[in-house]
Scaffold this active site. Sequence first.
Site, PDB file in Angstrom:
ATOM      1  N   SER A   1       0.805  -1.127  -0.076  1.00 39.24           N
ATOM      2  CA  SER A   1      -0.103   0.249  -0.226  1.00 39.24           C
ATOM      3  C   SER A   1       1.074   1.236   0.034  1.00 39.24           C
ATOM      4  O   SER A   1       1.667   1.346   1.010  1.00 39.24           O
ATOM      5  CB  SER A   1      -0.853  -0.015   1.297  1.00 39.24           C
ATOM      6  OG  SER A   1      -1.611   1.236   1.469  1.00 39.24           O
TER       7      SER A   1
ATOM      8  N   ASP B   1     -13.674  -1.027   3.693  1.00 44.69           N
ATOM      9  CA  ASP B   1     -12.901  -1.128   4.861  1.00 44.69           C
ATOM     10  C   ASP B   1     -13.301  -0.458   5.988  1.00 44.69           C
ATOM     11  O   ASP B   1     -13.735  -1.196   6.712  1.00 44.69           O
ATOM     12  CB  ASP B   1     -11.354  -0.285   4.303  1.00 44.69           C
ATOM     13  CG  ASP B   1     -10.417  -0.272   5.274  1.00 44.69           C
ATOM     14  OD1 ASP B   1     -10.642  -0.881   6.469  1.00 44.69           O
ATOM     15  OD2 ASP B   1      -9.109   0.209   5.145  1.00 44.69           O
TER      16      ASP B   1
ATOM     17  N   GLU C   1     -11.268   1.266  -3.115  1.00 45.16           N
ATOM     18  CA  GLU C   1     -11.378   0.809  -1.684  1.00 45.16           C
ATOM     19  C   GLU C   1     -12.138   2.087  -0.999  1.00 45.16           C
ATOM     20  O   GLU C   1     -11.456   3.223  -1.079  1.00 45.16           O
ATOM     21  CB  GLU C   1     -10.266   0.388  -0.801  1.00 45.16           C
ATOM     22  CG  GLU C   1     -10.308   0.100   0.684  1.00 45.16           C
ATOM     23  CD  GLU C   1      -9.006  -0.616   1.092  1.00 45.16           C
ATOM     24  OE1 GLU C   1      -8.108  -1.270   0.284  1.00 45.16           O
ATOM     25  OE2 GLU C   1      -8.532  -0.466   2.212  1.00 45.16           O
TER      26      GLU C   1
ATOM     27  N   LYS D   1      -1.429  -0.924  -4.183  1.00 52.57           N
ATOM     28  CA  LYS D   1      -2.470  -0.235  -3.780  1.00 52.57           C
ATOM     29  C   LYS D   1      -2.029   0.981  -3.697  1.00 52.57           C
ATOM     30  O   LYS D   1      -1.063   1.409  -3.047  1.00 52.57           O
ATOM     31  CB  LYS D   1      -3.043  -0.782  -2.536  1.00 52.57           C
ATOM     32  CG  LYS D   1      -4.056   0.305  -1.725  1.00 52.57           C
ATOM     33  CD  LYS D   1      -4.838  -0.557  -0.784  1.00 52.57           C
ATOM     34  CE  LYS D   1      -4.762   0.001   0.779  1.00 52.57           C
ATOM     35  NZ  LYS D   1      -5.596  -0.823   1.632  1.00 52.57           N
TER      36      LYS D   1
ATOM     37  N   GLY E   1      -4.082  -4.212   6.180  1.00 45.43           N
ATOM     38  CA  GLY E   1      -3.133  -3.947   7.149  1.00 45.43           C
ATOM     39  C   GLY E   1      -3.235  -2.826   7.832  1.00 45.43           C
ATOM     40  O   GLY E   1      -3.962  -1.628   7.485  1.00 45.43           O
TER      41      GLY E   1
ATOM     42  N   ASP F   1      -7.097   3.214  -2.780  1.00 48.26           N
ATOM     43  CA  ASP F   1      -7.963   3.421  -1.617  1.00 48.26           C
ATOM     44  C   ASP F   1      -8.032   4.818  -1.392  1.00 48.26           C
ATOM     45  O   ASP F   1      -7.161   5.620  -1.053  1.00 48.26           O
ATOM     46  CB  ASP F   1      -7.157   2.831  -0.483  1.00 48.26           C
ATOM     47  CG  ASP F   1      -7.729   2.589   0.923  1.00 48.26           C
ATOM     48  OD1 ASP F   1      -8.833   3.343   0.865  1.00 48.26           O
ATOM     49  OD2 ASP F   1      -7.157   2.150   1.837  1.00 48.26           O
TER      50      ASP F   1
ATOM     51  N   LYS G   1      -3.069   4.868  -2.456  1.00 46.85           N
ATOM     52  CA  LYS G   1      -3.833   5.837  -1.832  1.00 46.85           C
ATOM     53  C   LYS G   1      -4.087   7.104  -2.617  1.00 46.85           C
ATOM     54  O   LYS G   1      -3.262   7.738  -3.443  1.00 46.85           O
ATOM     55  CB  LYS G   1      -3.138   6.717  -0.384  1.00 46.85           C
ATOM     56  CG  LYS G   1      -2.857   5.441   0.551  1.00 46.85           C
ATOM     57  CD  LYS G   1      -4.207   5.147   1.116  1.00 46.85           C
ATOM     58  CE  LYS G   1      -3.898   3.930   2.399  1.00 46.85           C
ATOM     59  NZ  LYS G   1      -5.062   3.621   3.078  1.00 46.85           N
TER      60      LYS G   1
ATOM     61  N   LYS H   1      -9.574  -6.582   8.471  1.00 50.13           N
ATOM     62  CA  LYS H   1      -8.602  -6.403   9.308  1.00 50.13           C
ATOM     63  C   LYS H   1      -9.114  -6.846  10.625  1.00 50.13           C
ATOM     64  O   LYS H   1     -10.002  -6.620  11.438  1.00 50.13           O
ATOM     65  CB  LYS H   1      -8.140  -4.737   9.389  1.00 50.13           C
ATOM     66  CG  LYS H   1      -8.077  -4.280   8.194  1.00 50.13           C
ATOM     67  CD  LYS H   1      -7.668  -2.756   8.446  1.00 50.13           C
ATOM     68  CE  LYS H   1      -7.317  -2.157   6.921  1.00 50.13           C
ATOM     69  NZ  LYS H   1      -7.120  -0.933   7.167  1.00 50.13           N
TER      70      LYS H   1
HETATM   71  O1  OSB Z   1      -6.998   2.221   4.569  1.00 50.94           O
HETATM   72  O2  OSB Z   1      -6.028   0.261   4.348  1.00 50.94           O
HETATM   73  C1  OSB Z   1      -5.972   1.248   5.045  1.00 50.94           C
HETATM   74  C2  OSB Z   1      -3.037   1.818   6.973  1.00 50.94           C
HETATM   75  C3  OSB Z   1      -3.505   2.548   7.968  1.00 50.94           C
HETATM   76  C4  OSB Z   1      -4.664   2.774   8.097  1.00 50.94           C
HETATM   77  C5  OSB Z   1      -5.540   2.373   7.242  1.00 50.94           C
HETATM   78  C6  OSB Z   1      -5.072   1.801   5.908  1.00 50.94           C
HETATM   79  C7  OSB Z   1      -3.721   1.703   5.985  1.00 50.94           C
HETATM   80  C8  OSB Z   1      -3.161   1.181   4.689  1.00 50.94           C
HETATM   81  C9  OSB Z   1      -1.734   0.179   4.938  1.00 50.94           C
HETATM   82  O3  OSB Z   1      -3.556   1.173   3.552  1.00 50.94           O
HETATM   83  C10 OSB Z   1      -1.931  -0.949   5.021  1.00 50.94           C
HETATM   84  C11 OSB Z   1      -0.532  -1.629   5.483  1.00 50.94           C
HETATM   85  O4  OSB Z   1       0.406  -1.676   4.523  1.00 50.94           O
HETATM   86  O5  OSB Z   1      -0.372  -1.966   6.473  1.00 50.94           O
HETATM   87 MG    MG Z   2      -8.351   1.028   3.479  1.00 57.15          MG
END
Ligand code: OSB
Ligand code: MG
Length: 374
Positions: free
Chosen positions: A136, A239, A214, A162, A291, A189, A164, A263
Site C-alpha cells: 500500500s 474497509d 477501496e 494499492k 493492514g 484506496d 492511496k 482487518k
Molecule cells: O485504509 O487500508 C487502509 C494503513 C493505516 C490505516 C488504514 C489503511 C492503511 C493502509 C496500509 O492502507 C496497509 C498496510 O500496509 O499495513
Molecule cells: Mg483502506
Amino acid sequence: MYFQRARLIRVELPLLNPFKTSYGELKNKDFYIIELVNQDGICGYSELEAFPLPDYTEETLETAIQIIKQHLLPIIAQNDVSTPEEVHQLFAWIQGNEMAKAAVELAIWDVFAKAKKKSLASMIGATRKSLTVGVSIGIQSDSTTLVKLVEEYVDAGYERVKLKIKPYKDIAFIKAVREKFPKLSLMADANSAYNKEDFSLLKELDEYDLEMIEQPFGTKDFVDHAWLQKQMKTRICLDENIRSLADVKQAHILGSCQAINLKLARVGGMFEALEIAKYCTKNDLLVWCGGMLEAGIGRAHNVALAARTEFNFPGDISASNRYFHEDIVSPAFVLERGRLKVPEGYGIGVEVDFDTLQKYTKTIEEILLNRGRS
Ligand code: OSB
Ligand code: MG
C-alpha cells in the site's frame, strides 16, 4: 486456563517514510504491545493497532488502552478461559471498541496456540505455507515520484499495488502508473475522501482496469456505496465500514461492495474475522487481508489469517522492511520471490526481539490478574 499478569508496552517505532492518506500523515508507528502470561508462564503477544487520532475509526490508543485496563483485563482476571473462541463471548456485552478487544483476544490466541504446541496458522485451520502479498503506497507529491516508487516495489517482488488517493490526487497518478505498468494488479484506496458529487472522478477511475476502489465514501454509508457500485465496472471494496459480520451482511444484501478488506483489529479479533471470511466465501464476496502498518507481532497475526484458503487475493501484508528500519520480532518478515513465509513455530511463530524493542519502548505497565487465586 487463567492468566497471571499482563504487560502493556508503549512503543514508538519510526517509519522509514511518512505514510500519507486522504485524511492525514503518520511518521511513526505508535502502538502498544500486549503481553499476557498464563498460569504456566506461557506468554502471548499482540499489538494494539489503534492510532493516536480518532481519524481512521473512533478509537484512539488512549481510549483503547483505557478500555483494556478498565474492562477487558478485569474480565480476563475474573474468568477461566477454556478456548480462545470464548473470549469473544466474554467481551460481547461491551459495545464497539473493536481494536481494544482484538488486542486482548489475539494475545490469548497466541497463548492457546503455544500451550497446544501449534502454530497460530494451524490452530485456525490455515494451510498455506507462504503467501503472495501486496503493498500500500501513500499519497506522493507528484506522479513521477509515485511511478518510481511503484517500480521499486514491483522490482522487490510485490504482486499487487494499492495507491492511496483523494480528489484531484487521483486520475493523473493512476494514469501515470497504469501507463508505465499496463498489466500490474493495481487498486486505489480513498479512505472516505469522496462523496456522491465526485461521481465524475470515480467514473473516470473506472477506466483504468483497477482491481477495486477501496472505501470511496463515508465510513457509515452503505446506501451511497450501493448506488455507486451499481454504476461502476470496478469492484467497490469496503474497509472502514466493516466492524463485524453484521456489517458484511448489510453490505452484501444492499450491494454496497463486491470486496471486503478484512482487518483483525477493526473487527475485534480472530473469532469475528473467521466468521466474516467464511461468510464472504459462501456469498461470493472477495475477501482479503488488510493492514494497519503493523509491526512484526501484528504482521504475524495477519499472515496466519491470510494463510486460510478463503484469502485468494494478495493482502496489505508487506515485508518488515517496507515500513521499518528494524522490526521488533525475530526473524523479521522478508519477501522471497514475492512471497512471505507463514511461520511454523508455536503461536505467532516469531519471537519478540526485546533488545530491539527496548530502544523504541516509551513505558511499560504491569498488571496482576490473579489476585485472590492460589
Ligand atoms: O485504509 O487500508 C487502509 C494503513 C493505516 C490505516 C488504514 C489503511 C492503511 C493502509 C496500509 O492502507 C496497509 C498496510 O500496509 O499495513
Ligand atoms: Mg483502506
